[in-house]
Scaffold this active site. Structure first.
Site, PDB file in Angstrom:
ATOM      1  N   ASP A 154      22.633 -16.605  31.155  1.00 51.67           N
ATOM      2  CA  ASP A 154      21.291 -17.159  30.944  1.00 51.67           C
ATOM      3  C   ASP A 154      20.570 -16.481  29.763  1.00 51.67           C
ATOM      4  O   ASP A 154      19.464 -15.991  29.909  1.00 51.67           O
ATOM      5  CB  ASP A 154      20.509 -16.968  32.262  1.00 51.67           C
ATOM      6  CG  ASP A 154      19.108 -17.512  32.204  1.00 51.67           C
ATOM      7  OD1 ASP A 154      18.898 -18.539  31.534  1.00 51.67           O
ATOM      8  OD2 ASP A 154      18.222 -16.897  32.815  1.00 51.67           O
ATOM      9  N   ASN A 393      27.675  -7.666  35.162  1.00 53.46           N
ATOM     10  CA  ASN A 393      26.522  -8.280  35.813  1.00 53.46           C
ATOM     11  C   ASN A 393      26.957  -9.552  36.518  1.00 53.46           C
ATOM     12  O   ASN A 393      27.586 -10.429  35.909  1.00 53.46           O
ATOM     13  CB  ASN A 393      25.440  -8.633  34.794  1.00 53.46           C
ATOM     14  CG  ASN A 393      24.225  -9.274  35.461  1.00 53.46           C
ATOM     15  OD1 ASN A 393      23.503  -8.595  36.199  1.00 53.46           O
ATOM     16  ND2 ASN A 393      24.015 -10.567  35.239  1.00 53.46           N
ATOM     17  N   GLU A 394      26.618  -9.623  37.792  1.00 55.76           N
ATOM     18  CA  GLU A 394      26.809 -10.819  38.610  1.00 55.76           C
ATOM     19  C   GLU A 394      28.192 -11.455  38.459  1.00 55.76           C
ATOM     20  O   GLU A 394      28.308 -12.634  38.094  1.00 55.76           O
ATOM     21  CB  GLU A 394      25.707 -11.848  38.325  1.00 55.76           C
ATOM     22  CG  GLU A 394      24.333 -11.329  38.683  1.00 55.76           C
ATOM     23  CD  GLU A 394      23.294 -12.419  38.830  1.00 55.76           C
ATOM     24  OE1 GLU A 394      23.521 -13.538  38.345  1.00 55.76           O
ATOM     25  OE2 GLU A 394      22.246 -12.154  39.443  1.00 55.76           O
ATOM     26  N   ASN A 443      20.732  -8.024  42.597  1.00 55.53           N
ATOM     27  CA  ASN A 443      19.740  -8.910  41.971  1.00 55.53           C
ATOM     28  C   ASN A 443      19.265  -9.882  43.039  1.00 55.53           C
ATOM     29  O   ASN A 443      20.099 -10.561  43.653  1.00 55.53           O
ATOM     30  CB  ASN A 443      20.370  -9.717  40.835  1.00 55.53           C
ATOM     31  CG  ASN A 443      20.769  -8.843  39.657  1.00 55.53           C
ATOM     32  OD1 ASN A 443      20.401  -7.677  39.589  1.00 55.53           O
ATOM     33  ND2 ASN A 443      21.516  -9.410  38.718  1.00 55.53           N
ATOM     34  N   TYR A 445      16.423 -13.019  44.258  1.00 61.35           N
ATOM     35  CA  TYR A 445      15.432 -14.019  43.836  1.00 61.35           C
ATOM     36  C   TYR A 445      14.895 -14.817  45.017  1.00 61.35           C
ATOM     37  O   TYR A 445      14.741 -16.036  44.927  1.00 61.35           O
ATOM     38  CB  TYR A 445      16.040 -14.922  42.757  1.00 61.35           C
ATOM     39  CG  TYR A 445      16.211 -14.174  41.442  1.00 61.35           C
ATOM     40  CD1 TYR A 445      15.143 -14.044  40.562  1.00 61.35           C
ATOM     41  CD2 TYR A 445      17.407 -13.560  41.110  1.00 61.35           C
ATOM     42  CE1 TYR A 445      15.270 -13.334  39.372  1.00 61.35           C
ATOM     43  CE2 TYR A 445      17.545 -12.847  39.921  1.00 61.35           C
ATOM     44  CZ  TYR A 445      16.473 -12.742  39.064  1.00 61.35           C
ATOM     45  OH  TYR A 445      16.592 -12.035  37.884  1.00 61.35           O
ATOM     46  N   TYR A 449      14.438 -18.712  43.423  1.00 60.70           N
ATOM     47  CA  TYR A 449      15.515 -19.707  43.580  1.00 60.70           C
ATOM     48  C   TYR A 449      15.743 -20.041  45.054  1.00 60.70           C
ATOM     49  O   TYR A 449      16.151 -21.133  45.393  1.00 60.70           O
ATOM     50  CB  TYR A 449      16.819 -19.189  42.962  1.00 60.70           C
ATOM     51  CG  TYR A 449      16.721 -18.961  41.461  1.00 60.70           C
ATOM     52  CD1 TYR A 449      16.407 -20.006  40.600  1.00 60.70           C
ATOM     53  CD2 TYR A 449      16.935 -17.704  40.917  1.00 60.70           C
ATOM     54  CE1 TYR A 449      16.303 -19.806  39.240  1.00 60.70           C
ATOM     55  CE2 TYR A 449      16.844 -17.487  39.553  1.00 60.70           C
ATOM     56  CZ  TYR A 449      16.523 -18.549  38.721  1.00 60.70           C
ATOM     57  OH  TYR A 449      16.419 -18.347  37.378  1.00 60.70           O
ATOM     58  N   GLU A 481      17.364  -6.584  39.755  1.00 59.91           N
ATOM     59  CA  GLU A 481      16.618  -7.694  39.148  1.00 59.91           C
ATOM     60  C   GLU A 481      15.779  -8.335  40.236  1.00 59.91           C
ATOM     61  O   GLU A 481      16.279  -8.589  41.343  1.00 59.91           O
ATOM     62  CB  GLU A 481      17.565  -8.790  38.604  1.00 59.91           C
ATOM     63  CG  GLU A 481      18.195  -8.513  37.280  1.00 59.91           C
ATOM     64  CD  GLU A 481      19.031  -9.693  36.772  1.00 59.91           C
ATOM     65  OE1 GLU A 481      18.718 -10.854  37.118  1.00 59.91           O
ATOM     66  OE2 GLU A 481      19.997  -9.432  36.040  1.00 59.91           O
ATOM     67  N   TRP A 526      13.060  -8.069  36.529  1.00 66.09           N
ATOM     68  CA  TRP A 526      13.592  -9.028  35.573  1.00 66.09           C
ATOM     69  C   TRP A 526      12.453  -9.866  35.053  1.00 66.09           C
ATOM     70  O   TRP A 526      11.849 -10.568  35.816  1.00 66.09           O
ATOM     71  CB  TRP A 526      14.665  -9.913  36.226  1.00 66.09           C
ATOM     72  CG  TRP A 526      15.390 -10.766  35.225  1.00 66.09           C
ATOM     73  CD1 TRP A 526      15.224 -12.103  35.014  1.00 66.09           C
ATOM     74  CD2 TRP A 526      16.387 -10.335  34.302  1.00 66.09           C
ATOM     75  NE1 TRP A 526      16.067 -12.530  34.019  1.00 66.09           N
ATOM     76  CE2 TRP A 526      16.791 -11.463  33.565  1.00 66.09           C
ATOM     77  CE3 TRP A 526      16.983  -9.095  34.023  1.00 66.09           C
ATOM     78  CZ2 TRP A 526      17.763 -11.405  32.565  1.00 66.09           C
ATOM     79  CZ3 TRP A 526      17.941  -9.030  33.036  1.00 66.09           C
ATOM     80  CH2 TRP A 526      18.320 -10.180  32.320  1.00 66.09           C
ATOM     81  N   LYS A 546      10.492 -14.960  32.713  1.00 69.29           N
ATOM     82  CA  LYS A 546      10.279 -13.943  33.754  1.00 69.29           C
ATOM     83  C   LYS A 546       9.753 -12.630  33.181  1.00 69.29           C
ATOM     84  O   LYS A 546       9.621 -11.637  33.891  1.00 69.29           O
ATOM     85  CB  LYS A 546      11.560 -13.722  34.552  1.00 69.29           C
ATOM     86  CG  LYS A 546      11.954 -14.957  35.366  1.00 69.29           C
ATOM     87  CD  LYS A 546      12.992 -14.683  36.424  1.00 69.29           C
ATOM     88  CE  LYS A 546      13.422 -15.956  37.122  1.00 69.29           C
ATOM     89  NZ  LYS A 546      14.206 -16.883  36.288  1.00 69.29           N
TER      90      LYS A 546
HETATM   91  C1  BDP Z   1      20.098 -13.456  37.212  1.00 69.92           C
HETATM   92  C2  BDP Z   1      20.861 -13.087  35.952  1.00 69.92           C
HETATM   93  C3  BDP Z   1      19.981 -13.092  34.705  1.00 69.92           C
HETATM   94  C4  BDP Z   1      19.133 -14.351  34.680  1.00 69.92           C
HETATM   95  C5  BDP Z   1      18.262 -14.361  35.918  1.00 69.92           C
HETATM   96  C6  BDP Z   1      17.318 -15.572  35.957  1.00 69.92           C
HETATM   97  O1  BDP Z   1      21.466 -11.818  36.090  1.00 69.92           O
HETATM   98  O2  BDP Z   1      20.789 -12.987  33.560  1.00 69.92           O
HETATM   99  O3  BDP Z   1      18.365 -14.469  33.529  1.00 69.92           O
HETATM  100  O4  BDP Z   1      19.110 -14.440  37.036  1.00 69.92           O
HETATM  101  O5  BDP Z   1      17.765 -16.621  36.420  1.00 69.92           O
HETATM  102  O6  BDP Z   1      20.909 -14.040  38.138  1.00 69.92           O
HETATM  103  O7  BDP Z   1      16.194 -15.467  35.503  1.00 69.92           O
END
Ligand code: BDP
Length: 571
Positions: A154, A393-394, A443, A445, A449, A481, A526, A546
């Site tokens: 991303d 990462n991920e 990470n 969200y 999400y 994150e 993040w 973000k």
């Molecule tokens: C995470 C990723 C990061 C993305 C972020 C997002 O590590 O690179 O930019 O999500 O969606 O999963 O903002």
């Protein structure tokens, strides 16, 4: 790998400036022998990504060609001369005066060529073909058609010569490498120095360590190409985030009692380890507070931009951060030097983002990841600021990922037994590699999400999941994150997604959860700043919003809230 420096025995010049450039949209350059020189070029700034420098071709990822000319500086004729590229994304083929020097794959990591035998006194012609195209067998891999350009990550896949191109000279048989490891016993700092030389025959090394009231010197007879010795520093001034104390180490190499090479390094004496639930810096618990970042700025793209580096450190100090992650690739050497100088703790990440473990590519991906891990450790092993290597990462889960990361973990520990090693986990993925990795990085969200718009419910989910991870692995956890896209100037009451109020509420409540769990030893938001992404329906105007700061580094409301929280100030 030693960074070039200037002293009586070593010199460098910077080849940055305006070079000639040509897009190779039909991929005909090699066939038409552009490697011997090409016309119909346009001027380009080096270093900087090519994508945002012109009015067209923004999404073209290569191949493209660069050329420039240089003269051999006066007095360099009896020395070894090396051409060094700080970072070229993604594959670089290099020619000098018509001879192919070689190829390097992978952005964000330096590579170099010994060009001594190929140099002319005047008008050396340097040509490069750079290919930044996205492909499944590369790391990071390309792939998602829902994005344009089709990345599997991303952030915008900027290409070109991203960091300084240096021409440097060193004595023929001089110092090849230095590795510094530090230990603490009571008040005594122990500095272990591993010195590698090109030549071993009858050499002596003078070592001098100065600073904080000490001036310690040792003389060593080199018995082999690699010699190891330890200097003891009584009442050592330790390096930490509050007091980033550095010492000046100078190594001189002598042949028949005459000095013929010298290298100086700033070193910090510190230890880093995990003990139970805690992360210990110099034996004392430390919590990581700060951001995961990007290198990203208008027009220069991912190119080296020293004023932006200075600004970012200044804003990180202002807001009360003490650490950051080099998401999702290594940052410049200058950025790492400043982390040492300013007292920031760094999670240093390889460019392995978005790994898929597809059976057709896994072997090649592993080879590339090993190369990146070796190259990154070789470059950054002497920085006191670097406390942890992030291998990826991920990564997307698969039965293969555990053994994949076992190999990389073992490689990192063999190369550098002194630092911690981790990967960064994606929400919803079972990373069985945490069974052996030193720290768990997640990470998350929730309320973005997952469960959009519902911060309180999201925080319950977050809290429960952190507890589950801790019960499973019994290791310290970093929330590596968490964040919410926020359009600067967009407001709502009650707080709704994309508003400044939502970002404030979201970050505040996540941090409350984190602060209530003693085994969560890090909070990295993040992102520090908004950044450019490929185009896609989730990315308005092709940006990830973000950031706590805008792309041009203006604070959003959340930045002021974080400053109050992190600096405990009432302003
Ligand atoms: C995470 C990723 C990061 C993305 C972020 C997002 O590590 O690179 O930019 O999500 O969606 O999963 O903002």
């Amino acid at each position: 790998m030693l960074y070039p420096q200037r002293n009586k025995y070593r010199q460098y010049i910077d080849l940055s400036g305006i070079w000639d450039f040509r897009f190779d949209t039909k991929n005909e350059g090699l066939k038409e022998n552009w490697q011997s020189g090409f016309d119909k070029s346009q001027p380009i700034a080096v270093p900087a990504s090519w994508n945002d420098q012109f009015a067209d071709n923004r999404d073209f990822l290569g191949p493209a060609w660069y050329q420039t000319y240089f003269d051999l500086p006066w007095g360099w004729t009896d020395q070894k001369v090396i051409l060094r590229f700080g970072s070229v994304n993604y594959i670089a083929d290099v020619w000098l005066n018509g001879d192919q020097l070689g190829q390097h794959e992978g952005g964000h990591i330096p590579f170099e060529f010994d060009i001594t035998s190929k140099l002319k006194a005047y008008n050396n012609h340097l040509i490069m073909r750079v290919d930044g195209d996205l492909a499944d067998d590369r790391v990071p891999p390309g792939g998602r058609p829902m994005f344009y350009p089709a990345t599997n990550f991303d952030f915008f896949p900027y290409c070109g010569i991203h960091r300084l191109v240096l021409l440097y000279s060193v004595p023929n048989d001089g110092i090849e490498d230095l590795t510094i490891r530090t230990f603490i016993e009571g008040n005594m700092g122990k500095v272990q120095i591993i010195l590698e030389c090109v030549e071993k025959s009858s050499l002596t090394a003078n070592i001098d360590l100065k600073g904080h009231g000490v001036d310690l010197s040792e003389t060593m007879i080199m018995e082999d190409k690699t010699t190891e010795f330890t200097i003891e520093v009584p009442n050592a001034a330790l390096w930490d985030t509050e007091h980033p104390n550095l010492y000046n180490l100078t190594v001189e190499l002598l042949k028949n009692d005459v000095v013929f090479d010298s290298y100086r390094l700033k070193i910090g004496i510190r230890t880093i380890e995990v003990s139970g639930d805690q992360l210990l810096l110099n034996g004392k618990p430390i919590e990581l507070i700060g951001f995961a970042k990007h290198i990203d700025f208008p027009i220069t793209g991912r190119g080296y931009n020293p004023a932006v580096i200075i600004k970012d450190y200044s804003l990180m100090k202002w807001i009360g951060a003490n650490s950051f992650r080099t998401s999702h690739y290594p940052y410049s050497e200058q950025m790492m030097d400043l982390a040492d100088q300013l007292g920031f703790l760094v999670i240093d990440e390889t460019p392995a983002v978005g790994l898929t473990f597809h059976k057709h590519h896994i072997t090649r991906h592993l080879e590339l990841c090993k190369q990146y891990t070796r190259e990154l450790i070789a470059r950054d092993k002497n920085h006191p600021s670097v406390i942890m290597w992030s291998l990826a990462n991920e990564p997307h889960s698969s039965t293969k990922s555990k053994e994949f990361f076992r190999e990389l973990y073992d490689l990192s520990k063999e190369t550098d037994p002194t630092r911690l090693v981790t990967i960064i986990n994606m929400q919803g993925v079972r990373d069985r590699a945490f069974e052996f990795l030193d720290i768990v990085c997640m990470n998350r969200y929730y309320a973005w999400y997952i469960g959009p718009g519902q911060i309180d419910e999201g925080c319950v989910g977050l809290s429960n999941e952190i507890d589950r991870f801790y019960q499973k692995y019994s290791k310290p956890i970093i929330i590596a994150e968490f964040g919410a896209d926020t359009i600067p100037g967009w407001h709502s009451q009650p707080p709704e997604m994309f508003s400044e109020e939502y970002q404030v509420e979201f970050l505040k409540k996540y941090i409350e959860v984190i602060n209530n769990k003693p085994y969560v030893i890090g909070q990295h938001i993040w992102n520090m700043c908004d950044f450019k992404t490929p185009q896609g329906i989730h990315r308005v105007g092709a940006y990830n919003y973000k950031g706590v700061f805008t792309r041009d580094r203006r604070p959003k409301m959340a930045a002021h809230m974080l400053r109050r929280l992190w600096t405990k100030s009432s302003e």
